[in-house]
Design an enzyme around this catalytic site. Structure first.
Site, PDB file in Angstrom:
ATOM      1  N   GLU A 172      61.853  39.504  39.787  1.00  0.00           N
ATOM      2  CA  GLU A 172      62.605  38.245  39.756  1.00  0.00           C
ATOM      3  C   GLU A 172      62.101  37.207  40.754  1.00  0.00           C
ATOM      4  OE1 GLU A 172      66.816  38.933  40.133  1.00  0.00           O
ATOM      5  OE2 GLU A 172      66.927  39.990  38.232  1.00  0.00           O
ATOM      6  N   GLU A 353      66.743  45.364  33.605  1.00  0.00           N
ATOM      7  CA  GLU A 353      68.058  45.317  34.243  1.00  0.00           C
ATOM      8  C   GLU A 353      69.063  44.689  33.297  1.00  0.00           C
ATOM      9  OE1 GLU A 353      68.321  43.576  38.156  1.00  0.00           O
ATOM     10  OE2 GLU A 353      66.440  44.507  38.813  1.00  0.00           O
TER      11      GLU A 353
END
Ligand code: PNW
Length: 446
Positions: A172, A353
């Site tokens: 991320e 995720e």
């Protein structure tokens, strides 16, 4: 006994990769063991006022010492794939130099234990724990840190390369930019928009350099980025909201996707930043060729949609979870998966995720009844299934998270696990969602 959960009857493809995910600083603890150096998250979490209740990852879920019993829990769940991250300061205490064999050995033992249990390892190279020594020389604002990352990655490939099926470079990058450098509630705790987008470029460069190092290492396996993507929708049907949504999407998604998969930064974002911005001035000839080095897969993390107003702000449309930034909107999973395949072609996809925090506590009989997590996961998996049916090459799905853990600035207050952790005793209890997930994996059906 609790009612059995309803079954939708949606079958997943044979061999679908059912998994769960964690990251090093959030679960390992053992902050001073076996030569581990200090990371920016040690510094940040030990700075008064930065985390809820002053929580830090010194002990966390003590996974560093309990990895064998945690491996057994993964086997009990029936996991096919496990995503974890490697702590850079365990491998290079100061972010450079000869790799620390004791650090590599921990991950070697972990990966061996996965193989013994028939679980495929997926390793993230960087999940936010930058060695503090590198922050002291500028952190991700320094272009040289991208090269330090590639050296570290190279050491890990040489140490563990043969054992790891899939590598992810940087977790991320957008969250580092937004939480670490714009809002400042993550390490290193800055609020500096000019620095933020230079950091974005250096994170992208670091990703590309690591992909090149991986190809150069000659190790088997695959490599790709791990991007959290937020589908952006206009909050109303005005032309202004539509235009604002497009630019918002540029900052949330295309900045990362286009540079890696198309070899260019989005023109609207570059124009918005302006030619004199630190980022635009920081882009050198050849950088985009490095950033767009071909990848083998794209890892997508989906948590929430964003509704953009005509002035470029955002509003809530759906109920939020205990995480105030998360609106619960399962159809966003379908939208983001189909959009990536439509706009970027047939690159294999994995969800690395998806999940939510719930205020879990053991009942009198010791069970943990997190039915909210079961419906959340089932609805998001149903959306992923619909995307697969419509041709999206999605090969696996990792619940965030395997275990309750240190949720960054929120400390231990938010519990994201399929497995409950009693931090006082380090006892683990499979939540009701864990029992449900085990049945889903066994039957390959939701
Ligand atoms: C991810 N947002 O972070 C991280 O990869 C995990 O380490 C973390 O525990 C998990 O999601 C839950 O938060 C995110 O603001 C942080 O949209 C913020 C956002 C998304 C993901």
């Amino acid at each position: 006994p609790p009612e059995p959960e309803p079954v939708l009857g949606l079958h997943f493809p044979d061999g679908f990769g059912w998994g769960a995910a964690t990251s090093a600083y959030q679960i390992e603890g053992a902050a001073k063991h076996d030569g581990r150096g200090t990371s920016i998250w040690d510094t940040f979490s030990h700075t008064p006022g930065r985390t809820r209740g002053g929580d830090n990852g010194d002990v966390a879920a003590d996974h560093y010492h309990r990895y064998l019993s945690d491996l057994d829990l993964m086997q009990e769940l029936g996991l096919r794939t496990y995503r974890f991250s490697i702590s850079w300061p365990r491998i290079q205490a100061d972010g450079r130099g000869t790799p620390n064999q004791r650090g590599l050995d921990f991950y070697r033992r972990l990966v061996d234990g996965l193989h013994e249990r028939g679980i495929t390892p997926m390793a993230t190279l960087y999940h936010w724990d930058l060695p503090q020594s590198l922050q002291d020389v500028g952190g991700w604002e320094s272009r040289d840190v991208a090269h330090r990352f590639a050296d570290y990655a190279d050491a890990v490939f040489r140490g563990l390369g043969a054992e790891v099926a899939t590598w992810l470079t940087i977790n991320e990058p957008k969250t580092v930019v937004q939480n670490g450098y714009l809002q400042g509630h993550h390490a290193p705790g800055r609020q500096d928009p000019a620095a933020a987008y230079l950091v974005a470029h250096h994170l992208q460069l670091a990703h590309g350099l690591a992909v090149q190092a991986f190809r150069g290492s000659g190790e088997p396996g695959r490599i790709g980025p791990a991007l959290n993507l937020h589908p952006c929708y206009p909050a109303d049907d005005s032309a202004a909201a539509e235009a604002a949504t497009r630019l918002y999407d540029g900052y949330e998604n295309r900045l990362y996707l286009d540079s890696i998969l198309k070899g260019r930064y989005p023109a609207d974002v570059l124009a918005d930043l302006g030619p004199d911005s630190r980022m635009v001035r920081g882009i050198r000839d050849g950088d985009l060729a490095i950033i767009s080095a071909p990848v083998d897969l794209l890892a997508v993390q989906y948590y929430t949609p964003i509704y953009v107003t005509n002035d470029g702000g955002s509003v809530r449309r759906w109920p939020t979870s205990q995480a105030e930034w998360q609106q619960i909107y399962p159809a966003g999973m379908y939208d983001i998966l189909t959009r990536v395949t439509r706009d970027y072609g047939d690159v294999p996809l994995t969800i690395t995720e998806n999940g939510l925090p719930t205020p879990d506590r053991p009942d009198a009989d010791g069970t943990i009844d997190d039915t909210g997590r079961i419906s959340f996961l089932r609805d998001h998996l149903a959306a992923a299934h619909r995307a697969i049916t419509d041709g999206v090459p999605l090969e696996s799905f990792h619940v965030w998270s395997l275990l309750d853990n240190f949720e960054w600035n929120e400390g231990y207050d938010q519990r994201w696990g399929l497995i409950y952790v009693d931090y006082a005793t380090q006892e683990r209890i499979l939540k009701r969602s864990g029992h449900w997930y085990r049945q889903v994996i066994a039957a390959n059906v939701i």
